[in-house]
Motif scaffolding. Structure first.
Motif, PDB file in Angstrom:
ATOM      1  N   GLU A 276       0.809  -1.223   0.000  1.00  0.00           N
ATOM      2  CA  GLU A 276       0.000   0.000   0.000  1.00  0.00           C
ATOM      3  C   GLU A 276       0.843   1.275   0.000  1.00  0.00           C
ATOM      4  OE1 GLU A 276      -2.446  -0.418   3.419  1.00  0.00           O
ATOM      5  OE2 GLU A 276      -3.725  -1.993   2.550  1.00  0.00           O
ATOM      6  N   SER A 277       2.147   1.137   0.218  1.00  0.00           N
ATOM      7  CA  SER A 277       3.012   2.312   0.285  1.00  0.00           C
ATOM      8  C   SER A 277       3.299   2.851  -1.112  1.00  0.00           C
ATOM      9  CB  SER A 277       4.322   1.958   0.990  1.00  0.00           C
ATOM     10  OG  SER A 277       5.214   3.045   0.949  1.00  0.00           O
ATOM     11  N   ALA A 278       3.405   4.171  -1.210  1.00  0.00           N
ATOM     12  CA  ALA A 278       3.775   4.797  -2.484  1.00  0.00           C
ATOM     13  C   ALA A 278       5.279   4.735  -2.725  1.00  0.00           C
ATOM     14  CB  ALA A 278       3.312   6.259  -2.494  1.00  0.00           C
ATOM     15  N   VAL A 279       6.036   4.394  -1.697  1.00  0.00           N
ATOM     16  CA  VAL A 279       7.484   4.285  -1.815  1.00  0.00           C
ATOM     17  C   VAL A 279       7.821   2.958  -2.502  1.00  0.00           C
ATOM     18  CG1 VAL A 279       9.654   4.239  -0.528  1.00  0.00           C
ATOM     19  CG2 VAL A 279       7.750   5.642   0.275  1.00  0.00           C
ATOM     20  N   PRO A 280       8.774   2.937  -3.432  1.00  0.00           N
ATOM     21  CA  PRO A 280       9.164   1.680  -4.085  1.00  0.00           C
ATOM     22  C   PRO A 280       9.551   0.607  -3.068  1.00  0.00           C
ATOM     23  CG  PRO A 280      10.142   3.545  -5.215  1.00  0.00           C
ATOM     24  CD  PRO A 280       9.512   4.094  -3.976  1.00  0.00           C
ATOM     25  N   ALA A 281       9.195  -0.630  -3.355  1.00  0.00           N
ATOM     26  CA  ALA A 281       9.432  -1.728  -2.423  1.00  0.00           C
ATOM     27  C   ALA A 281      10.904  -1.879  -2.041  1.00  0.00           C
ATOM     28  CB  ALA A 281       8.893  -3.030  -3.011  1.00  0.00           C
ATOM     29  N   PRO A 282      11.866  -1.742  -2.980  1.00  0.00           N
ATOM     30  CA  PRO A 282      13.268  -1.861  -2.556  1.00  0.00           C
ATOM     31  C   PRO A 282      13.690  -0.806  -1.541  1.00  0.00           C
ATOM     32  CG  PRO A 282      13.091  -2.126  -4.931  1.00  0.00           C
ATOM     33  CD  PRO A 282      11.750  -1.669  -4.446  1.00  0.00           C
ATOM     34  N   VAL A 283      13.152   0.395  -1.657  1.00  0.00           N
ATOM     35  CA  VAL A 283      13.479   1.454  -0.702  1.00  0.00           C
ATOM     36  C   VAL A 283      12.897   1.113   0.666  1.00  0.00           C
ATOM     37  CG1 VAL A 283      13.219   3.907  -0.150  1.00  0.00           C
ATOM     38  CG2 VAL A 283      13.599   3.186  -2.520  1.00  0.00           C
ATOM     39  N   THR A 284      11.623   0.704   0.662  1.00  0.00           N
ATOM     40  CA  THR A 284      10.981   0.313   1.923  1.00  0.00           C
ATOM     41  C   THR A 284      11.697  -0.867   2.556  1.00  0.00           C
ATOM     42  OG1 THR A 284       8.859   1.025   1.011  1.00  0.00           O
ATOM     43  CG2 THR A 284       8.788  -0.350   2.980  1.00  0.00           C
ATOM     44  N   GLY A 285      12.054  -1.857   1.732  1.00  0.00           N
ATOM     45  CA  GLY A 285      12.747  -3.025   2.256  1.00  0.00           C
ATOM     46  C   GLY A 285      14.110  -2.683   2.826  1.00  0.00           C
ATOM     47  N   THR A 286      14.850  -1.832   2.128  1.00  0.00           N
ATOM     48  CA  THR A 286      16.166  -1.425   2.626  1.00  0.00           C
ATOM     49  C   THR A 286      16.037  -0.695   3.964  1.00  0.00           C
ATOM     50  OG1 THR A 286      17.001  -1.210   0.358  1.00  0.00           O
ATOM     51  CG2 THR A 286      18.242  -0.097   2.099  1.00  0.00           C
ATOM     52  N   ALA A 287      15.061   0.219   4.034  1.00  0.00           N
ATOM     53  CA  ALA A 287      14.843   0.941   5.292  1.00  0.00           C
ATOM     54  C   ALA A 287      14.458  -0.015   6.412  1.00  0.00           C
ATOM     55  CB  ALA A 287      13.759   2.005   5.096  1.00  0.00           C
ATOM     56  N   GLY A 288      13.577  -0.966   6.100  1.00  0.00           N
ATOM     57  CA  GLY A 288      13.166  -1.933   7.114  1.00  0.00           C
ATOM     58  C   GLY A 288      14.331  -2.781   7.594  1.00  0.00           C
ATOM     59  N   LEU A 289      15.166  -3.239   6.657  1.00  0.00           N
ATOM     60  CA  LEU A 289      16.323  -4.052   7.027  1.00  0.00           C
ATOM     61  C   LEU A 289      17.268  -3.268   7.927  1.00  0.00           C
ATOM     62  CD1 LEU A 289      18.024  -6.639   6.671  1.00  0.00           C
ATOM     63  CD2 LEU A 289      18.983  -5.613   4.591  1.00  0.00           C
ATOM     64  N   VAL A 290      17.556  -2.031   7.548  1.00  0.00           N
ATOM     65  CA  VAL A 290      18.468  -1.202   8.346  1.00  0.00           C
ATOM     66  C   VAL A 290      17.881  -0.922   9.723  1.00  0.00           C
ATOM     67  CG1 VAL A 290      19.534   1.084   8.511  1.00  0.00           C
ATOM     68  CG2 VAL A 290      19.575  -0.159   6.338  1.00  0.00           C
TER      69      VAL A 290
END
Length: 438
Positions: A276-290
């Motif tokens: 549901e996020s407007a942010v690209p999935a790789p960006v969200t995933g990278t932020a979540g991982l960090v």
């Protein structure tokens, strides 16, 4: 999806999930009390000279140069066979490259290292290629163009490990041949270039898979002692022998935190948030991982800072001295998290490896394999997951207790361990919540 794992969720537990959490916390509390009452002197980390050595014939075989070359040649052959599918195979779902890399290699390093020690150091094809090149040029492989800086520690391996878990968990199209090939090419070039500059010691500090295998391999039941004899040992002695080094704490936290993020990324609430996020999935995933890794590191730093203060340890020493206790916890999470993936997807990958070019061949004789469940019932898997996580935390508690006895004065040893116990309980509860919420 290739990286999906597990065969059930929280509802598949044979006992209520709340009882699992309470039982896990109680196991740690009972272990803490028992250790405080019965374990009053440091016992771990010695060379155990009285340990039973392996038979003389085995000692002779393992000391022979031919034994080392058997491992090196096996690593070269396996790498060459893997490259057949990577370079020449079709980029489609039945290409075994992704399964061989993420499942057989990455996950399989854990049981191999637990049984046989730091196996990737012996198998590593890049180390072998560097050795052969140096011999061809008449150079000492341990000597590079300049000495390895003394403060480098495990920081290069830490960066490499983060790069790999980002590839495995976040990178777009991570199961495709171009992505895997580009990552491995960069890994090979950087690793070999470092070996040219700093010598073969670079592999010990920079190759993330060697360092990862070496950490897990410290729990192996046999190892070569300081006198050269290969002997059976208490696995905790091997882990307790790990001494602090720059970057080591961050390394083990990345290992633990990335596995926790993998559980979080499969939870419905996270999947829905990403979709549901407007942010690209790789960006969200990278932020979540960090963020997850940073949270695990912050909890560890806070607990060890309090432990050092309450235990009256020398300032700044506790975090590095206790870092080895996180390794069995991380191993427990990895086994729990990837058990069914390794068992089921591993069988499928072995079958596909018999024909990496998709030509109808059967080079390994495994093309006709059918995947067997091998007892992976939801209740059985859930029970195993809880068991290995709790065992990992109990072993971590034992290691932390033994090191605390050496690190803290006797009068403050128990007090200094209370923040560490709280940390273990928090890691256990959060880990179980993430694992069974997926």
């Amino acid at each position: 999806m290739l990286l999906a794992h597990g065969v059930g969720g929280r509802q598949d537990l044979p006992i209520p999930f709340s009882a699992v959490l309470i039982g896990a916390a109680l196991a740690l509390l009972v272990s803490f009390v028992a250790l405080g009452a019965l374990w009053k002197e440091p016992r771990l980390g010695g060379d155990s000279p009285g340990a039973r050595s392996l038979p003389a014939a085995v000692q002779t075989a393992m000391s022979a140069p031919a034994w080392r070359w058997v491992w090196r040649i096996a690593g070269l052959v396996a790498a060459a066979y893997f490259c057949v599918g990577l370079i020449f195979g079709p980029d489609q779902a039945d290409n075994p490259t992704a399964g061989a890399f993420y499942v057989l290699f990455w996950v399989g390093l854990v049981p191999l290292s637990l049984l046989f020690g730091p196996v990737w150091r012996r198998l590593n094809p890049l180390r072998t290629l560097h050795l052969l090149a140096c011999r061809g040029l008449g150079r000492d492989p341990e000597l590079g163009l300049r000495p390895l800086p003394p403060g480098v520690g495990y920081w290069p391996a830490c960066a490499g490990l983060f790069a790999f878990v980002w590839l495995e968990l976040v990178a777009p199209e991570r199961a495709t041949l171009p992505v895997i090939g580009a990552w491995l090419a960069a890994y090979a070039v950087l690793t070999l270039a470092g070996a040219v500059v700093f010598g073969s010691r670079w592999f010990d500090h920079a190759d993330p898979f060697e360092v990862y295998s070496g950490l897990v391999g410290r729990l192996a039941p046999a190892a070569r002692r300081g006198d050269g004899v290969v002997a059976w040992r208490n696995s905790l002695d091997g882990m307790a022998g790990l001494r602090p080094a720059p970057g080591q704490t961050t390394l083990v936290v990345v290992l633990l935190g990335s596995t926790m993020y993998d559980s979080l990324s499969n939870a419905p609430v996270w999947v829905r948030f990403v979709q549901e996020s407007a942010v690209p999935a790789p960006v969200t995933g990278t932020a979540g991982l960090v963020i997850v890794i940073a949270a695990v590191l912050a909890a560890y730093r806070t607990a060890t800072a309090l432990a050092g203060r309450w235990g009256a340890a020398q300032p700044g020493t506790t975090a590095g001295e206790i870092a080895h206790s996180i390794v069995p916890i991380a191993v427990g999470y990895i086994v729990a998290h990837y058990y069914t993936l390794f068992l089921l997807e591993g069988q499928r990958t072995i079958a596909l490896l018999s024909d990496p070019l998709d030509t109808g061949a059967n080079w390994l004789g495994t093309a006709g394999w059918t995947i067997q469940a091998l007892g992976t019932t939801p209740a059985g898997v859930a029970t195993l997951q809880v068991t290995v996580i709790v065992i990992g935390h109990v072993l971590g508690t034992v290691l932390a207790h033994d090191r605390a006895l050496a690190l803290f004065p006797r009068r403050t040893a128990v007090l200094g361990q209370i923040p560490l116990l709280v940390l273990m309980v928090v890691y256990t509860v959060v880990g179980l919540l993430l694992l069974f919420a997926a």
